[in-house]
Design a protein around this motif. Structure first.
Motif, mmCIF file in Angstrom:
data_model
loop_
_atom_site.group_PDB
_atom_site.id
_atom_site.type_symbol
_atom_site.label_atom_id
_atom_site.label_comp_id
_atom_site.label_asym_id
_atom_site.label_seq_id
_atom_site.Cartn_x
_atom_site.Cartn_y
_atom_site.Cartn_z
ATOM 1 N N GLU A 511 36.761 -10.369 9.903
ATOM 2 C CA GLU A 511 36.630 -9.855 11.564
ATOM 3 C C GLU A 511 37.400 -8.697 11.803
ATOM 4 N N ARG A 512 36.544 -7.201 12.069
ATOM 5 C CA ARG A 512 37.232 -6.246 11.713
ATOM 6 C C ARG A 512 38.370 -6.122 13.697
ATOM 7 N N GLU A 513 39.727 -6.048 13.233
ATOM 8 C CA GLU A 513 40.845 -5.922 14.789
ATOM 9 C C GLU A 513 41.496 -5.181 14.399
ATOM 10 N N PRO A 514 42.177 -4.338 16.052
ATOM 11 C CA PRO A 514 42.786 -3.390 15.476
ATOM 12 C C PRO A 514 44.193 -3.772 14.991
ATOM 13 N N LEU A 515 44.942 -3.323 14.089
ATOM 14 C CA LEU A 515 46.409 -3.959 13.615
ATOM 15 C C LEU A 515 47.790 -2.479 14.491
ATOM 16 N N THR A 516 48.775 -3.335 14.654
ATOM 17 C CA THR A 516 49.834 -1.929 14.602
ATOM 18 C C THR A 516 50.970 -2.399 13.544
ATOM 19 N N VAL A 517 51.215 -2.063 12.123
ATOM 20 C CA VAL A 517 52.037 -2.862 11.239
ATOM 21 C C VAL A 517 53.226 -2.406 11.458
ATOM 22 N N ILE A 518 54.166 -2.616 11.458
ATOM 23 C CA ILE A 518 55.559 -2.651 11.757
ATOM 24 C C ILE A 518 56.573 -2.779 10.568
ATOM 25 N N LEU A 519 56.875 -1.644 9.444
ATOM 26 C CA LEU A 519 58.052 -1.700 8.536
ATOM 27 C C LEU A 519 59.169 -1.653 9.148
ATOM 28 N N SER A 520 60.415 -2.464 8.972
ATOM 29 C CA SER A 520 61.662 -2.563 9.375
ATOM 30 C C SER A 520 62.168 -1.429 8.227
ATOM 31 N N LYS A 521 63.679 -1.099 8.890
ATOM 32 C CA LYS A 521 64.636 -0.625 7.348
ATOM 33 C C LYS A 521 64.897 -1.047 6.408
ATOM 34 N N MET A 522 64.689 -2.539 6.653
ATOM 35 C CA MET A 522 65.031 -3.482 5.885
ATOM 36 C C MET A 522 64.571 -3.962 5.165
ATOM 37 N N GLY A 523 63.119 -3.570 5.247
ATOM 38 C CA GLY A 523 61.639 -4.123 4.313
ATOM 39 C C GLY A 523 60.622 -5.252 4.833
ATOM 40 N N TRP A 524 60.972 -5.549 6.251
ATOM 41 C CA TRP A 524 59.915 -6.640 6.560
ATOM 42 C C TRP A 524 59.273 -6.383 7.322
ATOM 43 N N ILE A 525 58.122 -6.886 7.617
ATOM 44 C CA ILE A 525 56.947 -6.263 7.802
ATOM 45 C C ILE A 525 56.222 -7.032 8.520
ATOM 46 N N LYS A 539 62.143 -6.081 18.937
ATOM 47 C CA LYS A 539 62.870 -6.546 18.851
ATOM 48 C C LYS A 539 63.190 -6.392 17.102
ATOM 49 N N PHE A 540 64.468 -5.994 16.314
ATOM 50 C CA PHE A 540 64.796 -6.955 14.038
ATOM 51 C C PHE A 540 65.528 -7.278 14.535
ATOM 52 N N LYS A 541 65.674 -8.041 13.150
ATOM 53 C CA LYS A 541 67.116 -8.767 13.173
ATOM 54 C C LYS A 541 68.272 -8.174 13.159
ATOM 55 N N ASP A 542 70.061 -8.582 13.675
ATOM 56 C CA ASP A 542 70.712 -8.269 13.066
ATOM 57 C C ASP A 542 71.079 -7.257 12.343
ATOM 58 N N GLY A 543 71.267 -6.060 12.671
ATOM 59 C CA GLY A 543 71.318 -4.871 11.611
ATOM 60 C C GLY A 543 70.061 -4.325 11.131
ATOM 61 N N ASP A 544 69.240 -4.292 11.356
ATOM 62 C CA ASP A 544 68.240 -4.015 11.159
ATOM 63 C C ASP A 544 67.519 -2.888 11.767
ATOM 64 N N GLY A 545 66.570 -2.391 12.010
ATOM 65 C CA GLY A 545 66.046 -0.739 12.852
ATOM 66 C C GLY A 545 64.648 -1.201 12.215
ATOM 67 N N PRO A 546 64.186 0.192 13.515
ATOM 68 C CA PRO A 546 62.788 0.849 12.927
ATOM 69 C C PRO A 546 62.824 1.713 12.056
#
Length: 747
Positions: A511-525, A539-546
């Motif tokens: 099913e075709r749906e819009p997504l916003t993909v977020i990859l954090s500075k520490m590599g969490w997607i 929100k990100f993990k402690d010590g992580d960021g956009p």
């Protein structure tokens, strides 16, 4: 020197090269593993541990019609008397012999929890009980008649059989598997009725072809059923060489639920597949949306297997859905056959079907000859005693008189009647009730019958055709007991050609749906539903960021470009949801720890991209050349990668760490699929340039529109005339325009 004088180690040491010492000892270990642990004997199809278990149970008199005994007692006897290894290993081997989902014809009759097809372990040995099955009785028929050789057990206090007489063709009927040193074996189970039919044909036609025998034995017959989808030619080739593979599929059917609704019900699964793990895998496919046409899986099994698969929509074709599941789950697997067995218990060899059957039949002939000679010896001994009895009856009064009045009746009878020591002993041990007239008639009848039997056996020993006829009769008796006439003997695995089903387009089912993909500075997607603002606070993990953020759709393939020059492909619909913090990207792709993510973007067919390294080299690559098929990605750029930009204009603008900018036509760059590329901008060779300078950024422009870059306060500056920076590819360029960002980035 006295016997108590200690021997110096140096006097008892023989120098030897290390390589030879290790080689000799490893060869000894390898031979021990091959012959005494991993490979089955071609004659009885058993490994030593299984043979010792069955023999120990026979010594305990655990007949198929007798009482059960605790498995702990059986395991202890096997370990103490014949198999000095761990009791857990012995019990596991015995439990497998009792599992009807592991053995086509179980050799042990178990009572209690001996495990199940879900993969649960058997109960402890103190809770279960066992006895021999009828098949084991056939395997050991003749042990007491010198049918096979015996050897001392491990401590020399008892004897054990080297091989079992094996009236039951166990190797092919139950199969075998094992891993030795430098070799392995994997023999599939077969239908007993078909195996004996092939044996009978080989007896009648000793030079029969493998293809003919493969026509009688249609293929493996697994205890869990299923369907083998291989051509007759492939099956015949596998049996001719002793190596090959069989594709085994689950048995399934479509149940109509009314009103156009339906569901697929799986009733048999491939051999050696654990049902619980299979269902876990199917549930994982649903959760990760790898099979979007599958909506749900349920285990409704009781004693029989019943796995229910619900489709996403009723418009899905059941054949296509199952074909897709066969490719990505254990609903279909390849059973690799390798008929590597011990010939005469000594020589490992990969045998064809004919060679395996011939080894079994030759063993049966040797057993027949040994049992016949044993019987002839027994007949000779009995006839000797009977002749003595008859002499005693003819001279009964004199015999009685000698026994009553002579001091040494034995010596007198030997001298007077020319009797042997055995005959006199038998007469002296005779009971008074045996002196009746009727007993004499019975003795004469027994003697005549034994003489006739001896003549018949001697004639058989002299005629090979009679020997094979007797073996055929024995095989037919086994076939009548365990063949197709019994419920357990009917074929369970069907042989069929794989249906020609058009492959289903999985991407079309997403099913075709819009997504916003977020990859954090520490590599969490993670992937959030909808197109959110790319600069929204998250929100990100402690010590992580956009890190990176982009808009995509569930049908997209996301391309990840890393500093090692490799492209990785990620289906957007497989990304974890946005409710949590996501998952590490390195768990989804094989991205080395030292490599950094440079770019993430949706793949678009027909697009082209500029890839460049920090050294200032690069080239144009087409979208079709960057798609990766595996988690390890696809190597495209050689060198430390810096950037990846889509081709959006007719000129390339480059800027280095030395704040020199160069503009040249995009057509000057070659299009490649892999390599280092060509020089884009010149660094470190005179003109005041520093050798450590590197490329920092690149972009595409349309020359007539000029170049724009962000300024402070949300303003943008545009340089319309780029003629000052126009040059040839691989030149140094000129200083950047006034007001160009200090980070040397275009935006």
């Amino acid at each position: 020197m006295s016997d108590d004088t200690p021997i110096e180690p140096e006097e008892n040491t023989v120098p030897e090269p290390l390589s030879r010492a290790i080689g000799d000892r490893y060869l000894t270990y390898a031979l021990s593993t091959i012959m005494n642990r991993a490979l089955p004997d071609a004659r009885d199809g058993l490994k030593p541990v299984h043979r010792r278990i069955l023999f120990a149970m026979r010594e305990l008199r655990l007949s198929p019609n007798g009482a059960f005994r605790k498995s702990a007692k059986i395991t202890g006897d096997v370990m103490g008397n014949y198999h000095p290894h761990g009791d857990a290993a012995i019990y596991d081997a015995m439990a497998r012999l009792a599992q009807d989902f592991a053995m086509r014809y179980p050799l042990v009759d178990g009572q209690g929890n001996f495990g199940n097809i879900d993969g649960d372990n058997p109960a402890a040995a103190r809770y279960t009980e066992a006895r021999l099955a009828g098949t084991s009785e056939s395997l050991m028929d003749g042990l007491a008649e010198d049918a096979v050789d015996f050897r001392p057990n491990y401590d020399g206090t008892l004897t054990e059989p080297v091989v079992l007489p094996s009236a039951f063709p166990n190797l092919l009927a139950n199969g075998a598997s094992g891993i030795a040193v430098g070799m392995a074996t994997n023999v599939p189970p077969h239908n007993l009725h078909e195996v004996i039919d092939a044996c009978l044909h080989l007896i009648k036609t000793p030079d029969a072809r493998d293809d003919t025998l493969a026509g009688i034995i249609q293929g493996p017959d697994f205890p869990t059923g299923g369907v083998i989808v291989e051509s007759r030619e492939t099956i015949a080739e596998n049996y001719r060489t002793g190596r090959g593979a069989f594709r085994v599929r689950a048995r399934w059917s479509v149940e109509d639920l009314g009103r156009g609704q339906w569901q697929v019900v799986v009733t048999e699964i491939p051999y050696q597949v654990q049902k619980s793990k299979l269902i876990e895998r199917l549930a994982e496919l649903i959760q990760t949306k790898k099979i979007p046409i599958l909506a749900d899986v349920r285990d409704e099994s009781a004693e029989d297997i019943r796995i229910v698969l619900d489709p996403k929509t009723r418009s899905v074709d059941p054949e296509q859905m199952m074909a897709a599941l066969f490719r990505v789950s254990d609903l279909e697997l390849r059973f690799n056959m390798n008929m590597n067995v011990l010939i005469d218990g000594r020589v490992p060899k990969v045998c064809s079907l004919k060679e395996v059957l011939r080894a079994f039949l030759d063993h049966r002939r040797e057993v027949l000859l040994r049992r016949t000679n044993y019987r002839l010896d027994k007949i000779a001994a009995r006839l000797e005693v009977l002749e003595g009895y008859l002499i005693a009856y003819l001279n009964l009064d004199r015999v009685i008189e000698i026994i009553r009045y002579e001091d040494d009746p034995k010596a007198v009878m030997i001298a007077e009647f020319k009797l042997s020591d055995v005959q006199v002993e038998a007469i002296l041990n005779m009971r008074l009730r045996a002196l009746r007239k009727l007993e004499e008639i019975e003795l004469r009848t027994e003697r005549d019958n034994l003489l006739a039997e001896r003549e018949e056996l001697q004639a058989m020993l002299a005629d090979e055709a009679q020997q094979w006829s007797r073996i055929s009769d024995q095989l037919k008796e086994v076939r009548n007991l365990f063949g197709k006439s019994s419920e357990e003997g009917k074929r369970r695995t069907d042989i069929a050609e794989a249906p020609d089903v058009a492959p289903i387009d999985m991407d079309a089912m997403i099913e075709r749906e819009p997504l916003t993909v977020i990859l954090s500075k520490m590599g969490w997607i993670r992937a959030m539903k909808g197109h959110q603002a790319l600069d929204a606070e998250l929100k990100f993990k402690d010590g992580d960021g956009p890190g990176l953020a982009l808009h995509a759709e569930t049908t997209d393939k996301l391309m990840v470009f890393a500093s090692n020059g490799r492209f990785y492909t990620l289906p957007a619909n497989n990304l974890p949801g946005g409710r949590g913090m996501g998952e590490p990207l390195r768990l989804m792709i094989d991205l080395p720890n030292e490599a950094e993510v440079i770019a993430v973007f949706p793949w678009r067919e027909g697009e082209k991209y500029l890839v460049a390294s920090k050294a200032g080299d690069g080239f144009i690559v087409a979208a079709g050349d960057i798609l990766a098929q595996t988690k390890s990605g696809k190597q495209v750029l050689n060198g430390e990668a810096l950037l990846c930009r889509p081709v959006t204009g007719d000129h390339i603008v480059l800027v280095g760490s030395n704040r020199y900018m160069l503009v040249f036509p995009a057509s000057d760059l070659p299009e490649m699929s892999r390599g280092k590329g060509v020089r884009l901008q010149k660094f470190g060779s005179g003109g005041g340039l520093v050798a450590a300078d590197t490329l920092t950024d690149a972009t595409f422009v349309t020359l007539s529109e000029g170049l724009s870059w962000p300024m402070g306060g949300g303003k943008t500056r545009t340089e319309r005339d780029l003629g000052e920076w126009l040059g040839k590819r691989a030149s140094a360029g000129r200083a950047v325009p006034h007001g160009f960002p200090s980070n040397n980035k275009f935006g």
